[in-house]
Design an enzyme around this catalytic site. Structure first.
Site, PDB file in Angstrom:
ATOM      1  N   HIS A   5     -12.816 -15.841  -2.612  1.00  0.00           N
ATOM      2  CA  HIS A   5     -12.128 -16.318  -3.617  1.00  0.00           C
ATOM      3  C   HIS A   5     -11.007 -17.492  -3.302  1.00  0.00           C
ATOM      4  O   HIS A   5     -10.839 -17.385  -2.000  1.00  0.00           O
ATOM      5  CB  HIS A   5     -11.342 -15.222  -4.410  1.00  0.00           C
ATOM      6  N   ARG A  25      -6.570  -9.269  -6.893  1.00  0.00           N
ATOM      7  CA  ARG A  25      -6.914 -10.018  -8.216  1.00  0.00           C
ATOM      8  C   ARG A  25      -8.451 -10.080  -8.284  1.00  0.00           C
ATOM      9  O   ARG A  25      -8.686 -11.074  -9.257  1.00  0.00           O
ATOM     10  CB  ARG A  25      -6.163 -11.356  -8.254  1.00  0.00           C
ATOM     11  N   ASP A  45      -7.979  -8.393  -1.895  1.00  0.00           N
ATOM     12  CA  ASP A  45      -6.981  -8.807  -2.992  1.00  0.00           C
ATOM     13  C   ASP A  45      -6.915  -8.178  -4.228  1.00  0.00           C
ATOM     14  O   ASP A  45      -8.267  -8.334  -4.963  1.00  0.00           O
ATOM     15  CB  ASP A  45      -7.361 -10.307  -2.994  1.00  0.00           C
ATOM     16  N   CYS A  75     -13.173  -9.260  -1.234  1.00  0.00           N
ATOM     17  CA  CYS A  75     -11.860  -9.324  -0.484  1.00  0.00           C
ATOM     18  C   CYS A  75     -11.022  -8.162  -1.035  1.00  0.00           C
ATOM     19  O   CYS A  75     -11.284  -7.890  -2.350  1.00  0.00           O
ATOM     20  CB  CYS A  75     -11.043 -10.766  -0.684  1.00  0.00           C
ATOM     21  N   CYS A 105      -7.596 -17.740  -0.831  1.00  0.00           N
ATOM     22  CA  CYS A 105      -7.486 -16.205  -0.198  1.00  0.00           C
ATOM     23  C   CYS A 105      -6.562 -16.097   0.938  1.00  0.00           C
ATOM     24  O   CYS A 105      -6.490 -17.027   1.906  1.00  0.00           O
ATOM     25  CB  CYS A 105      -9.000 -15.924   0.287  1.00  0.00           C
TER      26      CYS A 105
HETATM   27 CO    CO Z   1      -8.638 -12.786  -0.106  1.00  0.00          CO
END
Ligand code: CO
Length: 197
Positions: free
Chosen positions: A81, A29, A27, A25, A84
């Site tokens: 994750h 993090r 993302d 992803c 998400c």
């Molecule tokens: Co995500």
């Protein structure tokens, strides 16, 4: 890096031979190299919102084709994750803009698994489980691509893995659904993620 190894960058310049392709992803993090502890040069990476593998996304397919046919990676890790934002937006049918179209396939998966998910008690459990299911679905898509099937047909050593990362504890869980040939059966139900320490 230079303090540890004065030749680090000159060696890196000379070659790129990663054994792994990471599909994860976007993302912020969920940084690929840091999570699995690999250095630059050791991991080829594709990231998009909600780690989607789509048959008509030429960005993802090009990364996949280059990684398999030219870099000859041995493992492809699809890593989702928990929590998400993309997966949750699809679940909640949120209106965020263009990205809703990107997440449309995940909404269809949600409709398919809604009954199973409804049997889980808390919204948190349903969300976590659906993040796992999304990884399962994306590994299934990956397995169906011509790139993977052709690689297996010509006997190339290549395994697909589904994993999920928890931002809460920094640990990655395995969905235990490694596929290494056309004959390897896809689990009939999305497996549950397990910690392997
Ligand atoms: Co995500």
């Amino acid at each position: 890096m230079l303090k540890k190894d004065s030749t680090f960058f000159s060696k890196l310049l000379a070659q790129q031979t990663p054994e792994y392709l990471w599909v994860g992803c976007s993302d912020s993090r969920v940084p690929a190299n840091e999570i699995i502890g690999l250095l630059p040069g050791e991991l080829f990476v594709h990231r998009n919102i909600a780690n989607v593998i789509s048959y008509n996304d030429f960005n993802c397919l090009s990364v996949l084709q280059y990684a398999v046919d030219h870099l000859k990676v041995k493992h492809i890790i699809v890593c989702g994750h928990y929590g998400c934002g993309g997966v949750l937006a699809a679940m909640r049918d949120l209106r965020l803009g263009l990205v809703d179209n990107w997440l449309r396939g995940i909404q269809e998966t949600y409709a398919f698994y809604q009954e199973e998910l409804a049997s889980l008690k808390s919204p948190q459990e349903r969300e976590n489980r659906f993040c796992e299911i999304n990884v399962f679905r994306q590994v299934c898509h990956l397995q169906q691509t011509t790139i993977i099937r052709d690689a297996w047909k010509r006997g190339q050593e290549l395994s697909l893995h589904g994993c999920i990362y928890s931002i809460a504890d920094g640990l990655m869980r395995d969905l235990d659904m490694t596929l290494s040939s056309v004959e390897d059966p896809i689990p009939s139900k999305p497996p549950e993620a397990k910690l392997k320490l």
